[in-house]
Design an enzyme around this catalytic site. Sequence first.
Site: not given
Ligand code: FES
Length: 144
Positions: A33, A35, A59, A103
């Site tokens: 993602c 992140d 997130c 995540c």
């Molecule tokens: Fe990226 Fe949860 S969607 S860490």
Amino acid sequence: MYSEKVMDHFSNPRNVGEIENASGVGTVGNAKCGDIMRMYLDIDENQVIRDCKFKTFGCGAAVATSSMATEMVIGKTIQEALEVTNVAVMEALDGLPPVKVHCSLLAEEAIHAALWDYAEKNGIKIEGLKKPKADIHDEDPVED
Ligand code: FES
């Protein structure tokens, strides 16, 4: 969709911030993602984790798992902290929806990366710890 514990740790995350002169810092990116998570560890001379803080560009599930993970590793030895896996963190949070399981890996990998950094700084080897795959520490992507 989310358990009460997840909502609690998301709305009121524990141990957010940074540690100055941390014993180890680990930053990882989640390839799925994009992140990012950074963990700071303060480790005493007996290899006990005195403090752990995190910062994230991630997130809600990443915030909740990291918050719980910091609480779970504080007070533990390095070896005990290695047992704080993403599965253990998810169990402590009463589960995550299947699409959010990735995540929870961010917290585990960031702690491992911080432990790796600590081991390198101190010229020691931590039994059972693998070199982090996604350490993007040098790029310094998490800013205030
Ligand atoms: Fe990226 Fe949860 S969607 S860490």
